[in-house]
Design a protein around this motif. Structure first.
Motif, PDB file in Angstrom:
ATOM      1  N   MET A   7     -14.425  -8.706  13.875  1.00 47.11           N
ATOM      2  CA  MET A   7     -15.203  -7.975  14.874  1.00 47.11           C
ATOM      3  C   MET A   7     -14.994  -6.473  14.771  1.00 47.11           C
ATOM      4  SD  MET A   7     -14.792 -10.174  18.378  1.00 47.11           S
ATOM      5  CE  MET A   7     -15.756  -8.998  19.313  1.00 47.11           C
ATOM      6  N   ALA A  58     -17.564 -10.360  24.345  1.00 51.22           N
ATOM      7  CA  ALA A  58     -16.874  -9.800  23.182  1.00 51.22           C
ATOM      8  C   ALA A  58     -15.725  -8.903  23.622  1.00 51.22           C
ATOM      9  CB  ALA A  58     -17.854  -9.028  22.307  1.00 51.22           C
ATOM     10  N   GLU A  70     -17.997 -14.202  17.711  1.00 51.55           N
ATOM     11  CA  GLU A  70     -16.589 -13.963  17.385  1.00 51.55           C
ATOM     12  C   GLU A  70     -15.762 -13.806  18.651  1.00 51.55           C
ATOM     13  OE1 GLU A  70     -18.595 -13.525  13.652  1.00 51.55           O
ATOM     14  OE2 GLU A  70     -19.039 -12.650  15.603  1.00 51.55           O
ATOM     15  N   GLY A  71     -16.334 -13.135  19.646  1.00 57.73           N
ATOM     16  CA  GLY A  71     -15.606 -12.939  20.894  1.00 57.73           C
ATOM     17  C   GLY A  71     -15.207 -14.246  21.547  1.00 57.73           C
ATOM     18  N   THR A 131     -21.632 -10.119  18.393  1.00 55.77           N
ATOM     19  CA  THR A 131     -20.233  -9.941  18.786  1.00 55.77           C
ATOM     20  C   THR A 131     -19.748 -11.062  19.687  1.00 55.77           C
ATOM     21  OG1 THR A 131     -20.864  -8.580  20.698  1.00 55.77           O
ATOM     22  CG2 THR A 131     -20.359  -7.414  18.636  1.00 55.77           C
ATOM     23  N   TYR A 132     -20.652 -11.670  20.455  1.00 57.14           N
ATOM     24  CA  TYR A 132     -20.142 -12.661  21.398  1.00 57.14           C
ATOM     25  C   TYR A 132     -19.751 -13.964  20.718  1.00 57.14           C
ATOM     26  CZ  TYR A 132     -24.132 -15.882  22.464  1.00 57.14           C
ATOM     27  OH  TYR A 132     -25.119 -16.844  22.454  1.00 57.14           O
ATOM     28  N   GLN A 141     -18.349  -5.293  13.185  1.00 58.04           N
ATOM     29  CA  GLN A 141     -19.310  -5.330  14.286  1.00 58.04           C
ATOM     30  C   GLN A 141     -19.110  -4.129  15.210  1.00 58.04           C
ATOM     31  OE1 GLN A 141     -18.363  -9.425  15.521  1.00 58.04           O
ATOM     32  NE2 GLN A 141     -20.389 -10.022  14.802  1.00 58.04           N
ATOM     33  N   LEU A 166     -17.885  -1.300  19.758  1.00 54.93           N
ATOM     34  CA  LEU A 166     -18.560  -2.584  19.590  1.00 54.93           C
ATOM     35  C   LEU A 166     -20.070  -2.380  19.538  1.00 54.93           C
ATOM     36  CD1 LEU A 166     -16.575  -4.944  22.001  1.00 54.93           C
ATOM     37  CD2 LEU A 166     -16.558  -4.972  19.497  1.00 54.93           C
ATOM     38  N   LYS A 225     -21.956  -8.048  24.443  1.00 54.10           N
ATOM     39  CA  LYS A 225     -20.666  -7.351  24.364  1.00 54.10           C
ATOM     40  C   LYS A 225     -19.778  -7.638  25.561  1.00 54.10           C
ATOM     41  CE  LYS A 225     -22.422  -3.244  23.460  1.00 54.10           C
ATOM     42  NZ  LYS A 225     -23.818  -3.644  23.125  1.00 54.10           N
ATOM     43  N   ASP A 262     -24.007  -4.374  18.695  1.00 54.69           N
ATOM     44  CA  ASP A 262     -24.911  -5.476  18.359  1.00 54.69           C
ATOM     45  C   ASP A 262     -26.284  -4.981  17.933  1.00 54.69           C
ATOM     46  OD1 ASP A 262     -23.595  -8.103  18.774  1.00 54.69           O
ATOM     47  OD2 ASP A 262     -23.250  -7.331  20.792  1.00 54.69           O
TER      48      ASP A 262
END
Length: 535
Positions: free
Chosen positions: A257, A290, A227-228, A224-225, A261, A271, A287, A273
């Motif tokens: 995301m 994210a 895309e974040g 996620t991080y 995700q 969220l 997260k 991972d």
């Protein structure tokens, strides 16, 4: 592209299960206070990586993330709480090393320092952030990797070029442009963004890859991080340029995301991972950025699907992933709760709770508006505790009886004149003696009489003539000056000469204290939040 107007601020919607504003702030406070009480090792000037402490301290990027989380609490409360921790963490890191092996680690720290500068206006924070940015920018390399070389190295050994070390510096450089108006920062931000978008994002889906190997191979791990960070980079570039393409990019990454995700819960999509047993090490903290940058995008351009994931995440992490006895949180926000805590997981959950509570009013008020809590002061070589009841605030400063340990309060004194400094304390093992310094100048030795027990609190008054303005008041253990004894320090009250409370502007953010209005650049930075891999 033609500039587009900035969308209105998102409307805070509520459902039957949404906590009231005071409850949202209470949850955010409990999470942050648990983090500081249970993970901070004042003697080492570092954070323990797990609780109960196993003797291992955290690495640079986790420390930097914690600094960012503390800034969330400072900004959310307008400096009513936690503000002394800014200098505490800066000085502790200054004794360590500002230049680690990983460039993305420097980026995380610089982002926290920019926020510290925006809130306090202290030049040292901006100076250090600028130096960190320059070190990162020097790692841009067009001799590697693959057919279209470019990008910023992840580490000094040049093992890969990662999203963390490319998208993150875009956010940093764009924010430095906001602060300095120096075009070189915006130029660098746009160059780095264009390269990473072209090489490591899927234009149709919005997916973001993890890193590029020296041989040019692209690794598409799903975290996620990643895309974040690209959400954050595109949002920040949109904020400073108003170019519609950046906002469209941010929405596309965010859509990926919040649709792929996440994991389902009764509260909605959260969220995700991976489960607790599989998302370990660095994954525990992914997260945090994210959620942070999804929240940032949602403030700039509200999207129902994004708001749904933000809201469901904080509800689920509180009700399903929290240990109610310790206020520690699981890595998986769908639960179950952890038996013991990890600082990385605590960072992620605490950031989400603080960011979620930030736009909600009212803030919790202190029963002692004229007082300065010791646990919110700047600490040197000291930790915070909450073991002995009877304290005000959320704890006290304890376990200090050696040289190099001190507590420094910043007292706001509107008018020069005679004052009375009242310290509330406990000394369970006898008399304690500390030196008192005002604005760095020695003001005498203070003897704290024995209270008999650690939960028996007393007060001591120190008459003093104080200048107008911001005054530093320091209590220190100094053997050479006659320091002795253990002392638990609860708070300082700034009273008039007769011992009556004076109205204190301690709850007013720094940018409003002189004129009652924010200066334009600080107003802009505070309302547009300045918000790796090595545990």
């Amino acid at each position: 592209a033609e500039p587009v107007p900035v969308p209105p601020k998102p409307v805070v919607t509520r459902s039957a299960s949404t906590p009231k504003p005071a409850e949202a702030h209470r949850r955010a406070d409990l999470a942050l206070q648990s983090l500081l009480l249970r993970f901070w090792d004042g003697g080492a000037g570092n954070f323990n990586s797990v609780f109960p402490a196993n003797g291992r301290h955290t690495g640079y990027w986790t420390y930097a993330q914690t600094f960012d989380v503390v800034m969330d609490g400072v900004e959310r409360t307008g400096g009513r709480r936690y503000a002394g921790w800014i200098q505490t963490l800066f000085e502790a890191q200054d004794r360590r090393n500002w230049n680690p092996d990983f460039y993305d680690d420097e980026m995380w720290m610089a982002l926290a320092l920019l926020r510290a500068h925006a809130f306090t206006h202290k030049p040292a924070y901006l100076t250090r952030a600028l130096a960190l940015h320059d070190d990162i920018a020097a790692a841009w390399d067009e001799t590697c990797c693959g057919d279209r070389p470019g990008g910023i190295w992840w580490d000094r050994r040049h093992t890969q070029k990662a999203t963390a070390s490319n998208a993150g510096p875009v956010i940093l450089a764009a924010r430095l442009y906001r602060v300095t108006r120096d075009r070189k920062y915006l130029d660098f931000a746009e160059k780095a963004y264009r390269y990473w978008k072209a090489e490591m994002t899927e234009p149709d889906t919005g997916a973001v890859g993890d890193h590029i190997e020296p041989d040019g191979a692209k690794v598409w791990w799903r975290f996620t991080y990643n895309e974040g960070l690209m959400v954050g980079a595109a949002t920040e570039l949109y904020r400073v340029t108003k170019r519609a393409e950046y906002l469209a990019d941010a929405r596309r990454y965010a859509h990926f995301m919040v649709t792929t995700q996440v994991t389902p819960t009764p509260d909605g999509p959260v969220l995700f991972d991976g489960p607790n047993e599989r998302c370990s090490g660095d994954c525990q903290q992914f997260k945090e950025p994210a959620y942070r940058y999804l929240d940032d995008l949602n403030r700039v351009s509200p999207q129902p699907e994004v708001a749904a994931v933000l809201n469901a995440s904080v509800k689920s992490l509180w009700s399903r992933a929290r240990n109610p006895e310790t206020n520690h949180f699981a890595t998986n926000w769908a639960g179950p709760p952890p038996a013991t805590g990890s600082l990385a997981s605590q960072n992620s959950a605490t950031a989400a709770l603080n960011l979620w509570a930030t736009p909600r009013k009212p803030l919790l008020s202190s029963p002692f508006p004229h007082a300065y809590e010791a646990e919110d002061a700047t600490l040197e070589g000291l930790g915070v505790e909450a073991a002995f009841p009877g304290f005000s605030g959320w704890g006290y400063v304890g376990a200090w009886n050696r040289d190099g340990q001190s507590v420094t309060f910043t007292v706001r004194n509107p008018l020069a004149g005679a004052r009375r400094l009242r310290f509330r304390y406990a000394t369970g093992t006898g008399v304690a003696i500390r030196s008192l310094r005002v604005n760095g100048m020695f003001a005498g030795m203070v003897t704290f009489s024995a209270t008999g027990t650690w939960n028996g609190y007393a007060t001591l008054d120190a008459p003093m003539t104080l200048p107008a303005g911001r005054v530093s008041v320091t209590l220190a253990y100094e053997t050479g000056m006659g320091g002795a004894g253990y002392l638990n320090l609860d708070r300082l009250e700034a009273l008039d000469a007769a011992g009556k409370p004076r109205e204190s502007p301690s709850s007013i953010p720094p940018s409003t204290r002189k004129s009652g209005r924010e200066s334009p650049p600080v107003k802009r930075l505070l309302r547009q939040p300045l918000g790796g891999r090595t545990v």
